[in-house]
Write a protein that holds these residues in place. Sequence first.
Motif, PDB file in Angstrom:
ATOM      1  N   LYS A  15       9.882   5.845  -5.847  1.00 38.39           N
ATOM      2  CA  LYS A  15       9.367   4.482  -5.836  1.00 38.39           C
ATOM      3  C   LYS A  15       8.092   4.408  -6.679  1.00 38.39           C
ATOM      4  CE  LYS A  15       7.926   0.902  -2.517  1.00 38.39           C
ATOM      5  NZ  LYS A  15       7.717   0.612  -1.085  1.00 38.39           N
ATOM      6  N   VAL A  16       7.988   3.360  -7.488  1.00 39.45           N
ATOM      7  CA  VAL A  16       6.820   3.204  -8.359  1.00 39.45           C
ATOM      8  C   VAL A  16       5.618   2.776  -7.502  1.00 39.45           C
ATOM      9  CG1 VAL A  16       5.855   1.969 -10.342  1.00 39.45           C
ATOM     10  CG2 VAL A  16       8.298   2.543 -10.292  1.00 39.45           C
ATOM     11  N   ILE A  17       4.592   3.632  -7.481  1.00 37.25           N
ATOM     12  CA  ILE A  17       3.370   3.267  -6.750  1.00 37.25           C
ATOM     13  C   ILE A  17       2.214   2.962  -7.703  1.00 37.25           C
ATOM     14  CG2 ILE A  17       4.019   4.548  -4.678  1.00 37.25           C
ATOM     15  CD1 ILE A  17       2.169   6.793  -5.569  1.00 37.25           C
ATOM     16  N   PHE A  18       2.447   3.248  -8.992  1.00 36.35           N
ATOM     17  CA  PHE A  18       1.465   2.876 -10.016  1.00 36.35           C
ATOM     18  C   PHE A  18       2.216   2.658 -11.319  1.00 36.35           C
ATOM     19  CE2 PHE A  18      -0.941   4.306 -13.774  1.00 36.35           C
ATOM     20  CZ  PHE A  18      -1.966   3.371 -13.772  1.00 36.35           C
ATOM     21  N   ALA A  19       1.895   1.558 -12.007  1.00 36.17           N
ATOM     22  CA  ALA A  19       2.473   1.282 -13.320  1.00 36.17           C
ATOM     23  C   ALA A  19       1.368   0.802 -14.245  1.00 36.17           C
ATOM     24  CB  ALA A  19       3.587   0.235 -13.225  1.00 36.17           C
ATOM     25  N   GLU A  20       1.209   1.477 -15.365  1.00 34.62           N
ATOM     26  CA  GLU A  20       0.174   1.109 -16.338  1.00 34.62           C
ATOM     27  C   GLU A  20       0.533  -0.216 -17.001  1.00 34.62           C
ATOM     28  OE1 GLU A  20      -2.891   0.923 -17.341  1.00 34.62           O
ATOM     29  OE2 GLU A  20      -3.037   3.124 -17.469  1.00 34.62           O
ATOM     30  N   LYS A  21      -0.472  -0.933 -17.478  1.00 33.29           N
ATOM     31  CA  LYS A  21      -0.246  -2.171 -18.215  1.00 33.29           C
ATOM     32  C   LYS A  21       0.205  -1.856 -19.640  1.00 33.29           C
ATOM     33  CE  LYS A  21      -3.831  -4.672 -15.635  1.00 33.29           C
ATOM     34  NZ  LYS A  21      -5.133  -5.375 -15.739  1.00 33.29           N
ATOM     35  N   ASP A  22       0.820  -2.842 -20.305  1.00 35.65           N
ATOM     36  CA  ASP A  22       1.175  -2.676 -21.712  1.00 35.65           C
ATOM     37  C   ASP A  22      -0.083  -2.393 -22.517  1.00 35.65           C
ATOM     38  OD1 ASP A  22       3.626  -3.378 -20.780  1.00 35.65           O
ATOM     39  OD2 ASP A  22       3.759  -5.303 -21.829  1.00 35.65           O
ATOM     40  N   GLY A  23       0.046  -1.530 -23.521  1.00 31.25           N
ATOM     41  CA  GLY A  23      -1.125  -1.218 -24.342  1.00 31.25           C
ATOM     42  C   GLY A  23      -0.878   0.001 -25.206  1.00 31.25           C
ATOM     43  N   GLU A  24      -1.934   0.501 -25.844  1.00 33.50           N
ATOM     44  CA  GLU A  24      -1.830   1.674 -26.702  1.00 33.50           C
ATOM     45  C   GLU A  24      -2.337   2.895 -25.948  1.00 33.50           C
ATOM     46  OE1 GLU A  24      -3.531   1.427 -30.544  1.00 33.50           O
ATOM     47  OE2 GLU A  24      -2.271  -0.235 -31.208  1.00 33.50           O
ATOM     48  N   TYR A  25      -1.493   3.938 -25.867  1.00 31.35           N
ATOM     49  CA  TYR A  25      -1.833   5.154 -25.136  1.00 31.35           C
ATOM     50  C   TYR A  25      -1.321   6.366 -25.906  1.00 31.35           C
ATOM     51  CZ  TYR A  25      -2.107   1.610 -21.454  1.00 31.35           C
ATOM     52  OH  TYR A  25      -2.398   0.472 -20.735  1.00 31.35           O
ATOM     53  N   ASP A  26      -1.960   7.515 -25.636  1.00 30.94           N
ATOM     54  CA  ASP A  26      -1.426   8.752 -26.204  1.00 30.94           C
ATOM     55  C   ASP A  26      -0.378   9.334 -25.253  1.00 30.94           C
ATOM     56  OD1 ASP A  26      -2.713  10.205 -24.162  1.00 30.94           O
ATOM     57  OD2 ASP A  26      -4.470  10.601 -25.390  1.00 30.94           O
ATOM     58  N   LEU A  27       0.273  10.422 -25.694  1.00 27.37           N
ATOM     59  CA  LEU A  27       1.417  10.947 -24.944  1.00 27.37           C
ATOM     60  C   LEU A  27       1.015  11.593 -23.623  1.00 27.37           C
ATOM     61  CD1 LEU A  27       2.757  10.447 -27.718  1.00 27.37           C
ATOM     62  CD2 LEU A  27       4.151  12.456 -27.308  1.00 27.37           C
ATOM     63  N   GLU A  28      -0.248  11.974 -23.470  1.00 27.08           N
ATOM     64  CA  GLU A  28      -0.702  12.605 -22.227  1.00 27.08           C
ATOM     65  C   GLU A  28      -1.103  11.588 -21.161  1.00 27.08           C
ATOM     66  OE1 GLU A  28      -0.433  15.478 -21.253  1.00 27.08           O
ATOM     67  OE2 GLU A  28      -0.597  16.951 -22.876  1.00 27.08           O
ATOM     68  N   HIS A  29      -1.153  10.315 -21.539  1.00 28.42           N
ATOM     69  CA  HIS A  29      -1.589   9.297 -20.585  1.00 28.42           C
ATOM     70  C   HIS A  29      -0.508   9.075 -19.519  1.00 28.42           C
ATOM     71  CE1 HIS A  29      -4.249   5.884 -19.577  1.00 28.42           C
ATOM     72  NE2 HIS A  29      -3.141   5.304 -19.148  1.00 28.42           N
ATOM     73  N   VAL A  30      -0.920   8.990 -18.257  1.00 33.94           N
ATOM     74  CA  VAL A  30       0.013   8.743 -17.161  1.00 33.94           C
ATOM     75  C   VAL A  30       0.384   7.267 -17.133  1.00 33.94           C
ATOM     76  CG1 VAL A  30       0.365   8.829 -14.674  1.00 33.94           C
ATOM     77  CG2 VAL A  30      -0.919  10.663 -15.810  1.00 33.94           C
ATOM     78  N   LEU A  31       1.691   6.983 -17.330  1.00 33.71           N
ATOM     79  CA  LEU A  31       2.157   5.602 -17.373  1.00 33.71           C
ATOM     80  C   LEU A  31       2.674   5.117 -16.032  1.00 33.71           C
ATOM     81  CD1 LEU A  31       4.086   5.709 -20.787  1.00 33.71           C
ATOM     82  CD2 LEU A  31       1.733   4.960 -20.373  1.00 33.71           C
ATOM     83  N   LEU A  32       3.298   6.036 -15.255  1.00 32.70           N
ATOM     84  CA  LEU A  32       3.824   5.699 -13.933  1.00 32.70           C
ATOM     85  C   LEU A  32       3.493   6.824 -12.968  1.00 32.70           C
ATOM     86  CD1 LEU A  32       7.531   4.531 -14.616  1.00 32.70           C
ATOM     87  CD2 LEU A  32       5.518   3.062 -14.389  1.00 32.70           C
ATOM     88  N   ILE A  33       3.440   6.464 -11.685  1.00 35.77           N
ATOM     89  CA  ILE A  33       3.424   7.462 -10.617  1.00 35.77           C
ATOM     90  C   ILE A  33       4.550   7.104  -9.651  1.00 35.77           C
ATOM     91  CG2 ILE A  33       2.152   8.518  -8.718  1.00 35.77           C
ATOM     92  CD1 ILE A  33      -0.432   7.960 -10.222  1.00 35.77           C
ATOM     93  N   LEU A  34       5.436   8.081  -9.390  1.00 34.68           N
ATOM     94  CA  LEU A  34       6.585   7.872  -8.514  1.00 34.68           C
ATOM     95  C   LEU A  34       6.397   8.659  -7.227  1.00 34.68           C
ATOM     96  CD1 LEU A  34       9.586   8.231 -11.000  1.00 34.68           C
ATOM     97  CD2 LEU A  34       8.323   6.168 -10.400  1.00 34.68           C
ATOM     98  N   ASP A  35       6.705   8.020  -6.113  1.00 35.14           N
ATOM     99  CA  ASP A  35       6.668   8.678  -4.804  1.00 35.14           C
ATOM    100  C   ASP A  35       8.105   8.903  -4.345  1.00 35.14           C
ATOM    101  OD1 ASP A  35       6.276   9.599  -2.262  1.00 35.14           O
ATOM    102  OD2 ASP A  35       5.008   7.928  -1.614  1.00 35.14           O
ATOM    103  N   ASP A  36       8.522  10.181  -4.285  1.00 32.02           N
ATOM    104  CA  ASP A  36       9.899  10.480  -3.858  1.00 32.02           C
ATOM    105  C   ASP A  36       9.986  10.846  -2.380  1.00 32.02           C
ATOM    106  OD1 ASP A  36       8.845  13.014  -3.735  1.00 32.02           O
ATOM    107  OD2 ASP A  36      10.017  13.827  -5.405  1.00 32.02           O
ATOM    108  N   GLY A  37       8.889  10.635  -1.625  1.00 28.31           N
ATOM    109  CA  GLY A  37       8.865  10.964  -0.207  1.00 28.31           C
ATOM    110  C   GLY A  37       8.279  12.329   0.067  1.00 28.31           C
ATOM    111  N   VAL A  38       8.221  13.166  -0.951  1.00 26.42           N
ATOM    112  CA  VAL A  38       7.642  14.509  -0.821  1.00 26.42           C
ATOM    113  C   VAL A  38       6.484  14.678  -1.786  1.00 26.42           C
ATOM    114  CG1 VAL A  38       8.072  16.987  -0.983  1.00 26.42           C
ATOM    115  CG2 VAL A  38       9.868  15.461  -0.108  1.00 26.42           C
ATOM    116  N   ASN A  39       6.723  14.335  -3.063  1.00 25.19           N
ATOM    117  CA  ASN A  39       5.722  14.502  -4.107  1.00 25.19           C
ATOM    118  C   ASN A  39       5.414  13.172  -4.763  1.00 25.19           C
ATOM    119  OD1 ASN A  39       5.657  17.437  -3.908  1.00 25.19           O
ATOM    120  ND2 ASN A  39       7.682  17.385  -4.856  1.00 25.19           N
ATOM    121  N   LYS A  40       4.223  13.124  -5.348  1.00 22.71           N
ATOM    122  CA  LYS A  40       3.854  11.998  -6.203  1.00 22.71           C
ATOM    123  C   LYS A  40       3.910  12.501  -7.646  1.00 22.71           C
ATOM    124  CE  LYS A  40       1.069   9.384  -2.913  1.00 22.71           C
ATOM    125  NZ  LYS A  40       1.579  10.096  -1.711  1.00 22.71           N
ATOM    126  N   ASN A  41       4.939  12.047  -8.377  1.00 23.05           N
ATOM    127  CA  ASN A  41       5.217  12.557  -9.716  1.00 23.05           C
ATOM    128  C   ASN A  41       4.592  11.661 -10.783  1.00 23.05           C
ATOM    129  OD1 ASN A  41       7.032  14.685  -8.808  1.00 23.05           O
ATOM    130  ND2 ASN A  41       8.447  13.032  -8.282  1.00 23.05           N
TER     131      ASN A  41
END
Length: 600
Positions: free
Chosen positions: A158-184
């Motif tokens: 489940k998406v618990i964080f989503a970045e806004k549209d914009g310019e980012y490098d490849l290391e920037h975290v765009l989403l955080i997913l909660d699978d019930g065990v880990n936050k990916n």
Amino acid sequence: MSNVGKIIMINGPVVKAENMEGFTMREMVLVGEKKLIGEIISINEGIATIQVYEETVGLKAGEAIYPTNKPLSVKLGPGIIGNIFDGIERPLMDIFDKGGDYIPEGIGLTSIDLHRKWKVKINVPVGQELKAGAIFGEVQESPVVRHKLMIPPDKWGKVIFAEKDGEYDLEHVLLILDDGVNKNEIKMYQEWPVRIPRPVTKRNPISKLLVTGQRVIDTFFPLAKGGTAAIPGGFGTGKTSAQHQLAKWSDADIIVYVGCGERGNEMTEVLEDFPKLKDPRNGQPLMNRTVLIANTSNMPVAAREASIYTGITIAEYYRDMGYNIALMADSTSRWAEALREISGRLEEMPAEEGYPAYLPSRIGQFYERAGDVKTLSGEEGSITIIGAVSPPGGDFSEPVTQNTKRVVGTFLALDRALAYSRHYPAINWINSYTGYVDDLRDWYRGNVSEHMLELREKMLGILGEEHKLMEIVKLVGEDILPDDQRLILEISKVLKTGYLQQNSFHELDANVSLKKQYNMLRVIDRLYEKALAAVKKGVPISLIREEKLFYDIISMKYNVPEDDEAAFDRYIEQIDIYFDPLVSQYDKGGIRYEDKVSEH
């Protein structure tokens, strides 16, 4: 670091090390003080054998082996299209800017530029459930390739964080997913082991033609999207040229070109030509949808073995976005030679001609990664693999050609005699075959004509008959043949010169639409039928073989634009105007042979 091995033996790209109990099979390791990239290929009681993907000159016994705790992997994200990599996905242009003409040892596993910023559009809100492989955003990677950002196949939630549209490098975290065990954390790129195929939902049956614009292929020996093909041929028969033509003109969305052990000047030619070539579909430079992987003959042999896997993994990544990929491997023989060299250094028992016993399974594993699939995100995508084979001396009975022939769907055998007579593409219509005709029958009916494959079979029959007749002609000459068989020879000349031979430098002939191919066959078929009817009425072959008419039909490939369908009807009318009165006069017995000759 406690889990460190020690080098005890060095044999070219093969290194043995002790104290390796904590390492795992196929793990990527850093070798020696320069931290050369290597991969563990066997472990026996704490002694590991490692193949090193860089030059081992200067490496000494006693130096350390460091773990990375992951298999040989490539980074997959924006920045791949239009780039040129070595066999383990290191960007050669960046390396040139930093180190000059040669790849310095110990440069590390550099890859796509992680610090370059891209304009990202995020398509998912907080709270949405995303499965593995789902598309969550996009980047315009090149003017013609829209790079779809995907959840890695081993993550979901489940998406618990989503970045806004914009310019980012490849290391920037765009989403955080909660699978019930880990936050990916989901970034713009993902890593994937090159030897493991990327997962799909299902494989679809073959049903679509890969349109190449080459008449001998599209009409007589078609390639299917998701299929496999081999182009074997001796030195100078045009393997690389044929692959360049397929890369330039095929209707694949993205081209992955793997130069595996070939000469450096051939890859230089690709680099120089592709940016200048205009994509026939959009007018953009062809490089805007091309990825080049170059492991030339003077580069480390172990990296040559890995280059095939790097190429197919990149192809699978773009296939998962829903694109149709054409992968060119030039040549798999050099890849097999790398396997043979490493196998010899490992002191493995050789099989036929010194190749390792596992050569057939390795070739099969590579070609089986082709296919038309439904991806994890629900998209439809495909990979078509076209591998060149370079049999020594043009001997098709050698192991690489024979083992490739068993697993590919289309076999395009190049012929030295045709190449030396300047007949290109030098594809021998007797020794070549395709297994995709039945799969593509409905596609031809719906997209070209229901009669296309009937004409194909008829023309192949004429060419096959001509091949048999030429054995007689070589012994006793053409004059001994009856006129209906001499007509076969004449129509075969029209087919070979006017249809199968194609000029890659001519504006109208380099790339030919299927509609034009069909219309050309239609004209040649009318010529054959009218001439055959004349032969049956007793018209001499010398009158049937009307020089200007035959020359005009051979030359129509240069004279008729793609969209001028009426021109082919005029050719048919021209044939009818010549033959109908001739047949009528002979049918009525109102003309003598001598009279007709005197008129001409």
